[in-house]
Structure formats: structure tokens, C-alpha cells
Write a protein that holds these residues in place. Sequence first.
Motif, PDB file in Angstrom:
ATOM      1  N   LYS A  87      53.236 -18.902  -2.777  1.00 51.84           N
ATOM      2  CA  LYS A  87      54.312 -18.221  -3.488  1.00 51.84           C
ATOM      3  C   LYS A  87      53.780 -17.282  -4.574  1.00 51.84           C
ATOM      4  O   LYS A  87      54.478 -16.356  -4.984  1.00 51.84           O
ATOM      5  CB  LYS A  87      55.241 -19.249  -4.131  1.00 51.84           C
ATOM      6  N   GLN A  88      52.541 -17.525  -5.026  1.00 47.29           N
ATOM      7  CA  GLN A  88      52.014 -16.786  -6.168  1.00 47.29           C
ATOM      8  C   GLN A  88      50.849 -15.861  -5.826  1.00 47.29           C
ATOM      9  O   GLN A  88      50.191 -15.338  -6.719  1.00 47.29           O
ATOM     10  CB  GLN A  88      51.571 -17.776  -7.252  1.00 47.29           C
ATOM     11  N   ILE A  89      50.593 -15.674  -4.536  1.00 45.06           N
ATOM     12  CA  ILE A  89      49.545 -14.752  -4.094  1.00 45.06           C
ATOM     13  C   ILE A  89      50.124 -13.805  -3.057  1.00 45.06           C
ATOM     14  O   ILE A  89      51.220 -14.025  -2.530  1.00 45.06           O
ATOM     15  CB  ILE A  89      48.330 -15.495  -3.493  1.00 45.06           C
ATOM     16  N   ASN A  90      49.390 -12.752  -2.766  1.00 50.03           N
ATOM     17  CA  ASN A  90      49.745 -11.869  -1.656  1.00 50.03           C
ATOM     18  C   ASN A  90      48.494 -11.134  -1.220  1.00 50.03           C
ATOM     19  O   ASN A  90      47.474 -11.145  -1.925  1.00 50.03           O
ATOM     20  CB  ASN A  90      50.851 -10.879  -2.035  1.00 50.03           C
ATOM     21  N   MET A  91      48.589 -10.520  -0.067  1.00 48.71           N
ATOM     22  CA  MET A  91      47.425  -9.840   0.505  1.00 48.71           C
ATOM     23  C   MET A  91      47.820  -8.446   0.950  1.00 48.71           C
ATOM     24  O   MET A  91      48.900  -8.243   1.527  1.00 48.71           O
ATOM     25  CB  MET A  91      46.881 -10.644   1.685  1.00 48.71           C
ATOM     26  N   ILE A  92      46.961  -7.486   0.659  1.00 45.47           N
ATOM     27  CA  ILE A  92      47.165  -6.101   1.079  1.00 45.47           C
ATOM     28  C   ILE A  92      45.967  -5.697   1.913  1.00 45.47           C
ATOM     29  O   ILE A  92      44.833  -5.692   1.419  1.00 45.47           O
ATOM     30  CB  ILE A  92      47.316  -5.164  -0.126  1.00 45.47           C
TER      31      ILE A  92
END
Length: 331
Positions: A87-92
Motif C-alpha cells: 500500500k505504501q510503495i509503487n513501481m515505475i
Amino acid sequence: MIEVHNLKKTYDVKRRQNFFHSTREKVEAVKDISMKIEAGQIVGLLGINGAGKTTTIKMLTTLIEPTSGSYMFDGMDALMNPHQVKKQINMIAGGERMIYWRLTAYENLWYYGQLYGIENNELRRRIDKLLKLVGLEDKANLPVETFSKGMKQRLQIARGMINNPKYIFLDEPTIGLDAVVTQELHEEIKNLAKEQGKGILLTSHYLSEVEELCDYIYMVNNGELVVEGTKKELTDFVFTKKYYAFSVQGMDEAVVAKLRNHLLILDGDSSVELEGRTANISSRLELSSILAEFAVREGLVINELHKLEPSLEQAVIKLSKNIEREEKGIA
């Protein structure tokens, strides 16, 4: 802060021997990696000879479980709480993955926002803000298939920010982009870290990109951490000597010979080579004041005197060659 300690990943791989027989063997993709990512910091992860950085990122994004080691996310055990971490990370990612071409920019962000369970009114506000942030507010209702590569990558950044993550993983974010769009994205990445306090892990084959963006760098090879530090620390580790360009009026071989003899007394491992009208000097010593004093004593007028700073790219190339030589057993 993300804290990783002694992370390892071993795969059980099936190797075919012939048509009827195969064997199984253990392959260590990541052997023992420890690292930190602090809020507001851009950390580079460089892989030499395809060293396992993809496996490392998959573990840090909780896509795969490590064989052993620990992973703390803001003091929380990430391995025990993967859903809370997600919920607190993301990836590009670079290229044109992770967005749907037949949807509009707005629909893409709405879809991903729904996956994170963001309340509708909040999601609308967030989408409008993100589209403005990446300069796509006037393209919100156009299908992504009509976008240029640069526009798609800007949409990727908006998608990666939809859940307002604390930490972002950037995997080759500028691959295939032209220089102008790349620089624009660099500014966005700096803004995410320095202005918004996001912790960022960046992988890239463009060493100039790592050099420009990263506060701290980890280099891995064959699943193992080779070296870590700031750009200066890495270049100092690889280049144990200091390099200078020195030129005076009337520079010739006679002046170079005097200079060489003078420096050899101070440092027997120094070298002086004349190139055109400039002496290229290497030494273990700090020479700026020594060279200035030499010119004054000899009555010479200095045209040029500056210390040359090796680039990160030069350091990585030299380190790669050193590792290759060691692996081949070459002294």
C-alpha cells in the motif's frame, strides 16, 4: 527508512541433460545484499554483468519472498506484512508497460486508484492533481495509444504516484526517451525526492543518469554487493590516484622532465605525460599547491591548473574490467 539485511534468494533450477533426463541444481540469484533507502533520498542500484538487481527489486516490492535475510519497512517487518508494504510503495518501469493503451490517461489512473481502494472523491482530486503535475491535464481524455513515448512515461509517473507512496522503485525509467523528455523526467524524479520526501530506488544502464540523480549507489555483481557509497566515494575507491591537467607558458619536454623529477622525489608512483602543451599528471598526493610552487620557483606563468574528477562511468568501466580479470584469474 527501508533497511535490508543479508537478503538472499536461491532458485531450484531444472537443467535438461538430454531428451529423457534432467537434473536439478541450486542457483543463487542474490547471495547476501544489505542496503538502506531513506525518505527523500535517491539510491542507485547498478548491476554488473546482470548481477541480480531485478531479483532484488522483486523482493523489495514483495513480489517474491527471499530465501533468507530481513527487510524492515519504517520499522515494520516487511516479510511478515507484505500487504501493508504494498500500500505504501509503487513501481515505475521504463518502456511502455504498466499502462493500458486503449484507455484514456484519466481511465488508467482511475483503474489503478480503484485497485488501491482510494475513495472516489479523493481519487478524482488526486488524478486531477497528478495529471497537472506531469503536464497531461489537457490530454486526460485521450486514448494512451495516441501518446508519444514521453507522454506515456509521464503518465507512468502519475500512475506510480496514485497511491501517494512513501517509496518508489524506478526500473530504467528513461529507456528509449529523447534527451529533452529525459531531462524533464529527471526534474520530476528530483522533485519527488527532494520536495515531496519520497525514498527512491533507481536502476539504470545510463550511468550519467545515475551520476546526476543518485545520492548513494550500490553496485552488485553475481548476486553480491561489490561496493557502495556516494559518487565521490566510489570513484575514490576505484581511482586511488589523483589526476591533474597542468600547463604553463613555454611548456615543453624540458619543463616536463624537471617536473617529473621533482614529483618522483615526493611520490615515486607519480607520472607526468606531455600531451600537446598540457602535462597530464597522476599521483597519490594532493598536488595543487605543489604544482603552483613549482611554477613560481621556475619562473613559469601558469595557463592551466585543475584537478580532474573521474566520472562515475569511468569508475564503473574500470571496476567491471577489474572484476572480469579477477574472475578469469588474471593478475
